[in-house]
Design a protein around this motif. Structure first.
Motif, PDB file in Angstrom:
ATOM      1  N   GLY A  53       5.481   7.341  13.338  1.00  0.00           N
ATOM      2  CA  GLY A  53       5.145   6.071  11.733  1.00  0.00           C
ATOM      3  C   GLY A  53       6.214   5.826  10.896  1.00  0.00           C
ATOM      4  O   GLY A  53       5.668   5.171   9.637  1.00  0.00           O
ATOM      5  N   ALA A  54       6.893   6.163  11.303  1.00  0.00           N
ATOM      6  CA  ALA A  54       8.169   5.117   9.911  1.00  0.00           C
ATOM      7  C   ALA A  54       9.124   4.240   9.911  1.00  0.00           C
ATOM      8  O   ALA A  54       9.354   4.187  11.571  1.00  0.00           O
ATOM      9  CB  ALA A  54       9.055   6.849   9.418  1.00  0.00           C
ATOM     10  N   SER A  77      10.117   3.623   5.228  1.00  0.00           N
ATOM     11  CA  SER A  77       8.845   3.217   5.057  1.00  0.00           C
ATOM     12  C   SER A  77       7.895   2.954   5.350  1.00  0.00           C
ATOM     13  O   SER A  77       8.258   3.896   6.864  1.00  0.00           O
ATOM     14  CB  SER A  77       8.574   1.998   4.512  1.00  0.00           C
ATOM     15  OG  SER A  77       9.173   0.592   4.184  1.00  0.00           O
ATOM     16  N   SER A  78       6.822   4.030   5.287  1.00  0.00           N
ATOM     17  CA  SER A  78       4.906   4.811   6.261  1.00  0.00           C
ATOM     18  C   SER A  78       4.625   3.189   6.338  1.00  0.00           C
ATOM     19  O   SER A  78       4.169   3.027   5.809  1.00  0.00           O
ATOM     20  CB  SER A  78       4.879   5.777   5.066  1.00  0.00           C
ATOM     21  OG  SER A  78       3.101   6.207   6.236  1.00  0.00           O
ATOM     22  N   THR A  80       1.819   4.025   8.007  1.00  0.00           N
ATOM     23  CA  THR A  80       0.427   4.496   8.011  1.00  0.00           C
ATOM     24  C   THR A  80      -0.024   4.638   6.618  1.00  0.00           C
ATOM     25  O   THR A  80      -1.156   4.752   5.997  1.00  0.00           O
ATOM     26  CB  THR A  80       0.382   5.964   8.517  1.00  0.00           C
ATOM     27  OG1 THR A  80       1.576   7.038   7.681  1.00  0.00           O
ATOM     28  CG2 THR A  80       1.053   6.271   9.778  1.00  0.00           C
ATOM     29  N   GLU A  82       0.745   7.317   4.463  1.00  0.00           N
ATOM     30  CA  GLU A  82       0.940   8.385   4.409  1.00  0.00           C
ATOM     31  C   GLU A  82       1.746   8.847   4.418  1.00  0.00           C
ATOM     32  O   GLU A  82       3.282   8.298   4.221  1.00  0.00           O
ATOM     33  CB  GLU A  82       0.145   9.465   5.540  1.00  0.00           C
ATOM     34  CG  GLU A  82      -1.149   8.938   5.372  1.00  0.00           C
ATOM     35  CD  GLU A  82      -1.888   9.178   4.884  1.00  0.00           C
ATOM     36  OE1 GLU A  82      -1.885  10.420   4.021  1.00  0.00           O
ATOM     37  OE2 GLU A  82      -3.072   9.038   4.495  1.00  0.00           O
ATOM     38  N   LEU A  84       6.080  10.506   4.224  1.00  0.00           N
ATOM     39  CA  LEU A  84       6.786  11.367   5.253  1.00  0.00           C
ATOM     40  C   LEU A  84       7.623  12.254   5.327  1.00  0.00           C
ATOM     41  O   LEU A  84       8.312  11.540   4.156  1.00  0.00           O
ATOM     42  CB  LEU A  84       6.742   9.891   6.552  1.00  0.00           C
ATOM     43  CG  LEU A  84       5.811   8.833   7.121  1.00  0.00           C
ATOM     44  CD1 LEU A  84       6.255   7.998   7.280  1.00  0.00           C
ATOM     45  CD2 LEU A  84       5.012   9.817   8.104  1.00  0.00           C
ATOM     46  N   VAL A  99       9.698  10.393   2.028  1.00  0.00           N
ATOM     47  CA  VAL A  99       8.609   8.554   2.351  1.00  0.00           C
ATOM     48  C   VAL A  99       7.738   8.922   1.766  1.00  0.00           C
ATOM     49  O   VAL A  99       6.919   9.440   2.195  1.00  0.00           O
ATOM     50  CB  VAL A  99       9.229   7.840   3.587  1.00  0.00           C
ATOM     51  CG1 VAL A  99       9.243   6.211   3.793  1.00  0.00           C
ATOM     52  CG2 VAL A  99      10.396   7.942   4.005  1.00  0.00           C
ATOM     53  N   GLY A 101       4.052   7.289   0.317  1.00  0.00           N
ATOM     54  CA  GLY A 101       2.973   6.544   1.515  1.00  0.00           C
ATOM     55  C   GLY A 101       3.245   5.707   0.914  1.00  0.00           C
ATOM     56  O   GLY A 101       2.309   4.633   1.650  1.00  0.00           O
ATOM     57  N   SER A 104       7.781   1.917  -0.452  1.00  0.00           N
ATOM     58  CA  SER A 104       8.971   2.531  -0.033  1.00  0.00           C
ATOM     59  C   SER A 104       9.951   2.886  -0.371  1.00  0.00           C
ATOM     60  O   SER A 104      10.364   3.383  -1.660  1.00  0.00           O
ATOM     61  CB  SER A 104      10.120   0.531   0.783  1.00  0.00           C
ATOM     62  OG  SER A 104       9.135   0.315   1.094  1.00  0.00           O
ATOM     63  N   VAL A 133      10.534  11.969  12.837  1.00  0.00           N
ATOM     64  CA  VAL A 133       9.377  12.226  12.029  1.00  0.00           C
ATOM     65  C   VAL A 133       8.140  12.567  12.634  1.00  0.00           C
ATOM     66  O   VAL A 133       7.525  12.123  13.606  1.00  0.00           O
ATOM     67  CB  VAL A 133       9.374  10.581  11.974  1.00  0.00           C
ATOM     68  CG1 VAL A 133       7.893  10.489  10.962  1.00  0.00           C
ATOM     69  CG2 VAL A 133      10.572   9.596  11.153  1.00  0.00           C
ATOM     70  N   ASN A 134       7.425  13.313  11.918  1.00  0.00           N
ATOM     71  CA  ASN A 134       6.199  14.504  12.805  1.00  0.00           C
ATOM     72  C   ASN A 134       5.919  15.215  13.959  1.00  0.00           C
ATOM     73  O   ASN A 134       5.845  14.611  14.524  1.00  0.00           O
ATOM     74  CB  ASN A 134       5.043  12.898  12.848  1.00  0.00           C
ATOM     75  CG  ASN A 134       4.397  13.125  10.632  1.00  0.00           C
ATOM     76  OD1 ASN A 134       5.132  13.553  10.166  1.00  0.00           O
ATOM     77  ND2 ASN A 134       4.105  11.209  10.985  1.00  0.00           N
TER      78      ASN A 134
END
Length: 179
Positions: A53-54, A77-78, A80, A82, A84, A99, A101, A104, A133-134
């Motif tokens: 998602g990043a 940047s995200s 999604t 949301e 991050l 980051v 949501g 940027s 990421v996540n």
């Protein structure tokens, strides 16, 4: 007459056949080769990668030497929308980025400056980096740059050596009578 008509028909058929072969020859390359305009690439010196998602755009490390401090540049940047938490590990050093949501994170901004002890790579090379990421991670190659190009000089930790690129601009004097 019949013979003349069939001769004219044959001539027209051969001209049409030659035109078809010429048309196929002119367009045949795109039938078997990928069009260059459809390829995605990093339009700058940094990398482009998407992980968990990043979106990492034009990310690079600026340094003066492999064992010297290195600064991240580029944009995170995200995808999604949301917020991050992105971590990038290079040469054993993990760096965390928050980051937002809706915006940027531009690493060239002084407020977002991130410097690591060493990139582990010479300027002009690429080093492996682990981006997480996540809970999702991927290994990407990050470009190592120095202050040779004027647009990167201000990002070299400790400052760029102005003499480092003098040899690029020296021109030997022409010998008398030479060309």
């Amino acid at each position: 007459m019949k013979f003349a008509a069939s001769r004219a028909t044959a001539r027209k058929a051969s001209v049409a056949g030659l035109a078809a072969v010429a048309l196929l020859g002119a367009t045949g390359c795109s039938a078997i080769n990928q069009q260059a305009t459809t390829l995605q690439y990093a339009p700058s010196d940094g990398i482009v990668a998407d992980v968990g998602g990043a979106e990492l755009r034009n990310v690079a490390l600026i340094t003066s030497a492999p064992e010297a401090e290195s600064r991240y540049i580029g944009t995170l940047s995200s995808a999604t929308g949301e917020p991050l938490e992105v971590s990038i590990t290079v040469d054993g050093t993990q760096t965390r980025f928050s980051v937002p949501g809706e915006e940027s994170l531009i690493l060239e901004d002084p407020a977002n400056e991130q410097v690591i002890p060493s990139s582990g790579g010479r300027p002009g090379t690429i080093v492996d980096a682990t981006v997480e990421v996540n809970g999702e991670s991927d290994t990407v190659g990050i470009t190592i740059l120095d202050g040779t190009l004027p647009e990167y000089r201000e990002f070299v930790p400790g400052g760029a050596d102005p003499a480092a690129d003098e040899h690029l601009y020296e021109t030997p004097a022409a010998e008398e009578g030479g060309h």
